[in-house]
Design an enzyme around this catalytic site. Structure first.
Site, PDB file in Angstrom:
ATOM      1  N   LYS A  72       0.817  -1.211   0.000  1.00 23.67           N
ATOM      2  CA  LYS A  72       0.000   0.000   0.000  1.00 23.67           C
ATOM      3  C   LYS A  72       0.863   1.279   0.000  1.00 23.67           C
ATOM      4  O   LYS A  72       2.074   1.216   0.254  1.00 23.67           O
ATOM      5  CB  LYS A  72      -0.932  -0.033   1.215  1.00 23.67           C
ATOM      6  CG  LYS A  72      -1.944  -1.186   1.170  1.00 23.67           C
ATOM      7  CD  LYS A  72      -2.923  -1.080   2.331  1.00 23.67           C
ATOM      8  CE  LYS A  72      -3.928  -2.221   2.323  1.00 23.67           C
ATOM      9  NZ  LYS A  72      -4.944  -2.055   3.392  1.00 23.67           N
ATOM     10  N   TYR A 118     -12.406  -2.140  -3.639  1.00 27.07           N
ATOM     11  CA  TYR A 118     -12.883  -2.344  -2.270  1.00 27.07           C
ATOM     12  C   TYR A 118     -14.405  -2.274  -2.166  1.00 27.07           C
ATOM     13  O   TYR A 118     -14.936  -2.043  -1.079  1.00 27.07           O
ATOM     14  CB  TYR A 118     -12.250  -1.310  -1.339  1.00 27.07           C
ATOM     15  CG  TYR A 118     -10.833  -1.661  -0.899  1.00 27.07           C
ATOM     16  CD1 TYR A 118     -10.579  -2.808  -0.153  1.00 27.07           C
ATOM     17  CD2 TYR A 118      -9.755  -0.850  -1.211  1.00 27.07           C
ATOM     18  CE1 TYR A 118      -9.302  -3.138   0.264  1.00 27.07           C
ATOM     19  CE2 TYR A 118      -8.461  -1.167  -0.789  1.00 27.07           C
ATOM     20  CZ  TYR A 118      -8.244  -2.318  -0.053  1.00 27.07           C
ATOM     21  OH  TYR A 118      -6.976  -2.650   0.367  1.00 27.07           O
ATOM     22  N   ASN A 139      -2.158   0.124   6.784  1.00 29.65           N
ATOM     23  CA  ASN A 139      -1.594  -1.114   7.325  1.00 29.65           C
ATOM     24  C   ASN A 139      -0.678  -1.868   6.360  1.00 29.65           C
ATOM     25  O   ASN A 139      -0.573  -3.091   6.406  1.00 29.65           O
ATOM     26  CB  ASN A 139      -2.713  -2.015   7.869  1.00 29.65           C
ATOM     27  CG  ASN A 139      -3.666  -2.487   6.802  1.00 29.65           C
ATOM     28  OD1 ASN A 139      -3.604  -2.035   5.654  1.00 29.65           O
ATOM     29  ND2 ASN A 139      -4.550  -3.412   7.144  1.00 29.65           N
ATOM     30  N   HIS A 180      -2.143  -5.509   1.592  1.00 33.26           N
ATOM     31  CA  HIS A 180      -3.442  -6.170   1.438  1.00 33.26           C
ATOM     32  C   HIS A 180      -3.179  -7.559   0.882  1.00 33.26           C
ATOM     33  O   HIS A 180      -2.270  -7.748   0.069  1.00 33.26           O
ATOM     34  CB  HIS A 180      -4.337  -5.404   0.455  1.00 33.26           C
ATOM     35  CG  HIS A 180      -5.535  -6.198   0.022  1.00 33.26           C
ATOM     36  ND1 HIS A 180      -6.679  -6.266   0.786  1.00 33.26           N
ATOM     37  CD2 HIS A 180      -5.739  -7.001  -1.051  1.00 33.26           C
ATOM     38  CE1 HIS A 180      -7.548  -7.073   0.171  1.00 33.26           C
ATOM     39  NE2 HIS A 180      -7.003  -7.528  -0.937  1.00 33.26           N
ATOM     40  N   GLU A 220      -9.577 -10.755  -7.485  1.00 29.95           N
ATOM     41  CA  GLU A 220      -8.623  -9.658  -7.272  1.00 29.95           C
ATOM     42  C   GLU A 220      -7.448  -9.735  -8.243  1.00 29.95           C
ATOM     43  O   GLU A 220      -6.950  -8.698  -8.705  1.00 29.95           O
ATOM     44  CB  GLU A 220      -8.137  -9.662  -5.817  1.00 29.95           C
ATOM     45  CG  GLU A 220      -9.251  -9.283  -4.850  1.00 29.95           C
ATOM     46  CD  GLU A 220      -8.778  -9.141  -3.412  1.00 29.95           C
ATOM     47  OE1 GLU A 220      -9.557  -8.609  -2.602  1.00 29.95           O
ATOM     48  OE2 GLU A 220      -7.644  -9.556  -3.084  1.00 29.95           O
TER      49      GLU A 220
HETATM   50  P1  CMP Z   1      -7.342  -4.648   3.720  1.00 28.30           P
HETATM   51  O1  CMP Z   1      -6.838  -6.030   3.928  1.00 28.30           O
HETATM   52  O2  CMP Z   1      -6.737  -3.892   2.585  1.00 28.30           O
HETATM   53  O3  CMP Z   1      -8.930  -4.672   3.527  1.00 28.30           O
HETATM   54  C1  CMP Z   1      -9.743  -3.579   3.838  1.00 28.30           C
HETATM   55  C2  CMP Z   1      -9.004  -2.514   4.611  1.00 28.30           C
HETATM   56  O4  CMP Z   1      -9.823  -1.608   5.325  1.00 28.30           O
HETATM   57  C3  CMP Z   1      -8.152  -3.179   5.671  1.00 28.30           C
HETATM   58  O5  CMP Z   1      -7.065  -3.825   5.060  1.00 28.30           O
HETATM   59  C4  CMP Z   1      -7.811  -1.992   6.569  1.00 28.30           C
HETATM   60  O6  CMP Z   1      -6.694  -1.282   6.113  1.00 28.30           O
HETATM   61  C5  CMP Z   1      -9.026  -1.079   6.395  1.00 28.30           C
HETATM   62  N1  CMP Z   1      -9.845  -1.016   7.617  1.00 28.30           N
HETATM   63  C6  CMP Z   1     -10.026   0.079   8.386  1.00 28.30           C
HETATM   64  N2  CMP Z   1     -10.817  -0.197   9.418  1.00 28.30           N
HETATM   65  C7  CMP Z   1     -11.170  -1.496   9.328  1.00 28.30           C
HETATM   66  C8  CMP Z   1     -11.967  -2.380  10.110  1.00 28.30           C
HETATM   67  N3  CMP Z   1     -12.599  -1.966  11.217  1.00 28.30           N
HETATM   68  N4  CMP Z   1     -12.090  -3.671   9.725  1.00 28.30           N
HETATM   69  C9  CMP Z   1     -11.483  -4.106   8.595  1.00 28.30           C
HETATM   70  N5  CMP Z   1     -10.700  -3.323   7.805  1.00 28.30           N
HETATM   71  C10 CMP Z   1     -10.535  -2.028   8.173  1.00 28.30           C
END
Ligand code: CMP
Length: 146
Positions: free
Chosen positions: A11, A51, A117, A120, A131
């Site tokens: 990311k 998303y 974070n 993904h 995906e």
């Molecule tokens: P990702 O695996 O990219 O999938 C969705 C993203 O939403 C997740 O990583 C997080 O970066 C973001 N996100 C933020 N808040 C939440 C939450 N409460 N639960 C899940 N994903 C979240």
């Protein structure tokens, strides 16, 4: 053991912090192979579409806004149980939890908040297929021949 393919995204936070090499290294050290890879800067429309499953959740708009702040690396990883392996190597979605439960994971080492974070990874075989197809045509995936 099942050989699988999964989608990984490095990311914008991790790309911006120069952690591409560290993250790729974590995958390779664990035995996963990169069979496709490219850098791109997502448009708002692409991020919303990718998303779409999260549309309506409170974190959807911040997530989309974050994902278009800078370039990302999208990759197809291949290996035994690649979907679960990738998720194990990434660590918990929330880096605060990852730091407690899996301190050697990518998110423990290279992320600080659930909103930014670092990586993904697809969460199921069906998601992986969708995906991967979102970013790569068949001809852009390079099966390893050696
Ligand atoms: P990702 O695996 O990219 O999938 C969705 C993203 O939403 C997740 O990583 C997080 O970066 C973001 N996100 C933020 N808040 C939440 C939450 N409460 N639960 C899940 N994903 C979240």
């Amino acid at each position: 053991m099942t050989v699988e393919r999964t989608l990984s995204i490095i990311k914008p936070d991790a790309v911006g912090n120069n952690h591409i090499g560290d993250i790729v290294s974590a995958f390779e050290k664990a035995g996963l192979k990169i069979v496709a890879c490219k850098m791109l800067h997502l448009s708002k429309q692409q991020a919303e579409e990718f998303y779409a499953v999260h549309k309506g959740r409170p974190f959807f708009t911040p997530l989309v806004d974050f994902m278009i702040t800078g370039p990302v690396m999208v990759m197809v990883l291949e290996g035994n149980n690649a979907i679960a392996e990738n998720r194990r190597i990434m660590g918990e979605t929330n880096p605060v939890q990852a730091k407690e439960k899996s301190p050697h994971s990518i998110r423990a080492k290279f992320a600080n908040t659930i909103d930014e974070n670092a990586v993904h990874g697809s969460d199921s075989p069906e998601t992986a297929q969708t995906e991967i197809a979102f970013f790569f045509k068949n001809g852009e995936i390079c099966p390893r021949t050696r």
